[in-house]
Design a protein around this motif. Structure first.
Motif, PDB file in Angstrom:
ATOM      1  N   TRP A  67      13.975   7.138   5.713  1.00 12.31           N
ATOM      2  CA  TRP A  67      13.893   6.126   7.129  1.00 12.31           C
ATOM      3  C   TRP A  67      14.101   4.521   6.593  1.00 12.31           C
ATOM      4  O   TRP A  67      14.100   4.050   8.369  1.00 12.31           O
ATOM      5  N   GLY A  68      14.154   3.891   5.920  1.00 14.95           N
ATOM      6  CA  GLY A  68      14.659   2.616   6.142  1.00 14.95           C
ATOM      7  C   GLY A  68      13.791   2.107   5.657  1.00 14.95           C
ATOM      8  O   GLY A  68      13.578   0.428   5.626  1.00 14.95           O
ATOM      9  N   ASP A  69      12.245   2.252   5.104  1.00 11.56           N
ATOM     10  CA  ASP A  69      10.875   1.753   5.302  1.00 11.56           C
ATOM     11  C   ASP A  69      11.096   0.903   3.908  1.00 11.56           C
ATOM     12  O   ASP A  69      10.706   1.652   2.958  1.00 11.56           O
ATOM     13  N   ARG A  70      11.033  -0.243   3.655  1.00 14.28           N
ATOM     14  CA  ARG A  70      10.637  -1.265   2.382  1.00 14.28           C
ATOM     15  C   ARG A  70       9.754  -2.573   2.677  1.00 14.28           C
ATOM     16  O   ARG A  70      10.076  -3.102   1.766  1.00 14.28           O
ATOM     17  N   VAL A  71       8.673  -2.444   3.320  1.00 16.77           N
ATOM     18  CA  VAL A  71       8.321  -3.437   3.754  1.00 16.77           C
ATOM     19  C   VAL A  71       6.854  -3.685   2.727  1.00 16.77           C
ATOM     20  O   VAL A  71       5.840  -1.627   2.891  1.00 16.77           O
ATOM     21  N   ILE A  72       6.172  -3.954   2.806  1.00 18.95           N
ATOM     22  CA  ILE A  72       4.937  -4.339   1.537  1.00 18.95           C
ATOM     23  C   ILE A  72       4.179  -4.935   2.452  1.00 18.95           C
ATOM     24  O   ILE A  72       4.173  -6.199   2.568  1.00 18.95           O
ATOM     25  N   THR A  73       2.905  -4.853   3.345  1.00 18.13           N
ATOM     26  CA  THR A  73       2.252  -5.818   4.220  1.00 18.13           C
ATOM     27  C   THR A  73       1.004  -6.152   3.821  1.00 18.13           C
ATOM     28  O   THR A  73      -0.105  -5.108   3.137  1.00 18.13           O
ATOM     29  N   CYS A  74       0.086  -7.639   3.323  1.00 15.44           N
ATOM     30  CA  CYS A  74      -0.048  -7.526   2.145  1.00 15.44           C
ATOM     31  C   CYS A  74      -1.808  -7.565   3.437  1.00 15.44           C
ATOM     32  O   CYS A  74      -1.678  -8.574   4.560  1.00 15.44           O
ATOM     33  N   VAL A  75      -2.968  -7.276   3.468  1.00 16.19           N
ATOM     34  CA  VAL A  75      -4.088  -7.110   4.398  1.00 16.19           C
ATOM     35  C   VAL A  75      -5.083  -7.543   4.059  1.00 16.19           C
ATOM     36  O   VAL A  75      -5.794  -7.614   2.982  1.00 16.19           O
ATOM     37  N   PHE A  76      -6.462  -8.552   4.352  1.00 11.92           N
ATOM     38  CA  PHE A  76      -7.108  -8.814   4.039  1.00 11.92           C
ATOM     39  C   PHE A  76      -8.634  -7.873   5.349  1.00 11.92           C
ATOM     40  O   PHE A  76      -7.987  -7.364   5.968  1.00 11.92           O
ATOM     41  N   GLY A  77      -9.080  -7.512   3.904  1.00 14.51           N
ATOM     42  CA  GLY A  77     -10.171  -6.055   5.017  1.00 14.51           C
ATOM     43  C   GLY A  77     -11.462  -6.068   4.452  1.00 14.51           C
ATOM     44  O   GLY A  77     -11.258  -6.826   3.051  1.00 14.51           O
TER      45      GLY A  77
END
Length: 394
Positions: free
Chosen positions: A231-241
């Motif tokens: 469906w067009g998702d191409r995003v990597i989200t970098c997260v601190f946790g």
């Protein structure tokens, strides 16, 4: 000479003579259909010259009108096709009249339904909901600096997040967003490798003071899944946790030019560039790869020279001039050791200069300079067995 009558029984004569033809009587039978003298028979024809008994074709527009009416996709077109099909069927005698009528009726109902949906604004709501469900990670609408809570946690599948203030408790803080190129789905392993590489480079840009990073903080990825990719998702989200999945973070970890002073940014930029060079150390030991280690020592020597020049060129505040100058002297000594290591004839000689050079890394002069600039002054404890970043798919 008399001519004999034709064979067969004689036909009775009407005593009243020929009778006028009844105008309402059916027309006389077509004798051309009677068997000919050689056994050949004519064939009666129906509408438009089609022989009786021939199968009738179904009108294509009637079929199309019914399909569009059932799907309710373009109701106006379905209605037009249905009306045109009825006109063609009337002229050609094709079958499909019921299909055309059904398609026209369903299309009219579809037009009414669309009018109601558009007038109430339900179409916009439905479309936004469809996009949110289809685009996966993109529907999270996370940008660098955002903090959020994830009802499902940061591990495993993540379908939704709740934006919250970074000042309070939160599950994650976004420090980078990476957009992958299009094409077919590259696979989970390839996306994870891309996240490792790209997020690693971004984390020190967002939280420049690595000494200020709490030990319980880890890096997580929100990555496209195979389904969301379609469906067009191409995003990597970098997260601190938090390393403990059941514990959140409190307060923002951001430390970049938007939150730091110019002197702090210059100092941290040089320190991080040097640390990045140190991270490139070959995996094999000097005994197994002396040439690789010598090349790496040359690289560290060159990077260290660039950082020394940057520190000398900057105009430091009065309280930091002496501490920074002392640090530069240590860096010069370390640079000489790296130069000797790059020319070592054997592994033992290399390791001796290597140890001397590393003794200056995060030494007392670095701590003093950091205190003078208002930065974290406790060297981090590095765990060599520390695992890599965790990942979640959307």
């Amino acid at each position: 000479m008399s001519i004999p009558p034709p064979p067969g029984a004689p036909q009775p004569q009407d005593p009243y003579g020929p009778q006028p033809r009844d105008p309402y009587a059916p027309p006389p039978a077509d004798r051309s259909s009677a068997p000919g003298p050689y056994g050949t028979a004519g064939m009666p024809y129906g509408t438009a010259g089609t022989p009786y008994g021939t199968p009738k074709s179904v009108n294509a527009l009637a079929v199309a009108a019914l399909v569009l009416g059932v799907l309710c996709f373009i109701p106006a077109l379905g209605l037009v096709l249905g009306l045109v099909a009825l006109w063609q069927i009337k002229r050609s005698g094709q079958s499909g009249r019921g299909l055309a009528i059904g398609g026209a009726v369903l299309s009219c109902a579809g037009l009414v339904l669309w009018a109601v949906v558009l007038s109430t604004g339900a179409a916009t709501t439905a479309w936004e909901g469809f996009k949110d469900g289809a685009q996966g990670n993109e529907s999270l609408s996370l940008a660098k600096g955002d903090c959020f809570d994830a009802p499902g946690g940061l591990e495993g599948d993540t379908y939704d997040v709740d934006p919250v203030s970074c000042a309070g408790r939160h599950d994650g803080e976004v420090f980078g967003v990476v957009t992958l190129p299009g094409g077919s789905y590259p696979g989970d392993a390839a996306i994870t490798d891309a996240a490792d590489e790209r997020c690693f480079a971004l984390q020190d840009q967002y939280a420049m003071d690595t000494w200020a990073m709490p030990a319980h903080v880890d890096v997580y990825y929100l990555m496209p899944s195979r389904d969301s990719w379609r469906w067009g998702d191409r995003v990597i989200t970098c997260v601190f946790g938090h390393t403990d999945a059941g514990t959140g973070l409190t307060g923002s970890l951001r430390g970049d030019p938007t939150t730091l002073g110019t002197d702090q940014v210059v100092f941290l930029s040089t320190a991080n560039a040097f640390d990045a060079a140190l991270y490139e150390e070959p995996e094999d030991t000097p005994e197994d790869d002396l040439a690789g280690h010598r090349a790496w020592a040359t690289q560290v020597h060159d990077v260290l020279g660039d950082q020394i020049e940057a520190l000398r060129a900057h105009s430091w505040p009065s309280g930091a001039r002496r501490p920074v100058a002392d640090l530069v002297e240590d860096m010069e000594d370390a640079r000489e050791e790296w130069a000797r290591a790059s020319e070592a004839p054997d592994a033992d000689t290399y390791l001796a200069h290597y140890d001397e050079a590393y003794a200056f890394v995060d030494g007392p002069a670095t701590v003093t300079a950091r205190k003078a600039l208002g930065l974290a002054s406790t060297p981090p404890a590095y765990d060599e067995d520390e695992g890599g970043a965790s990942e979640a798919q959307v």
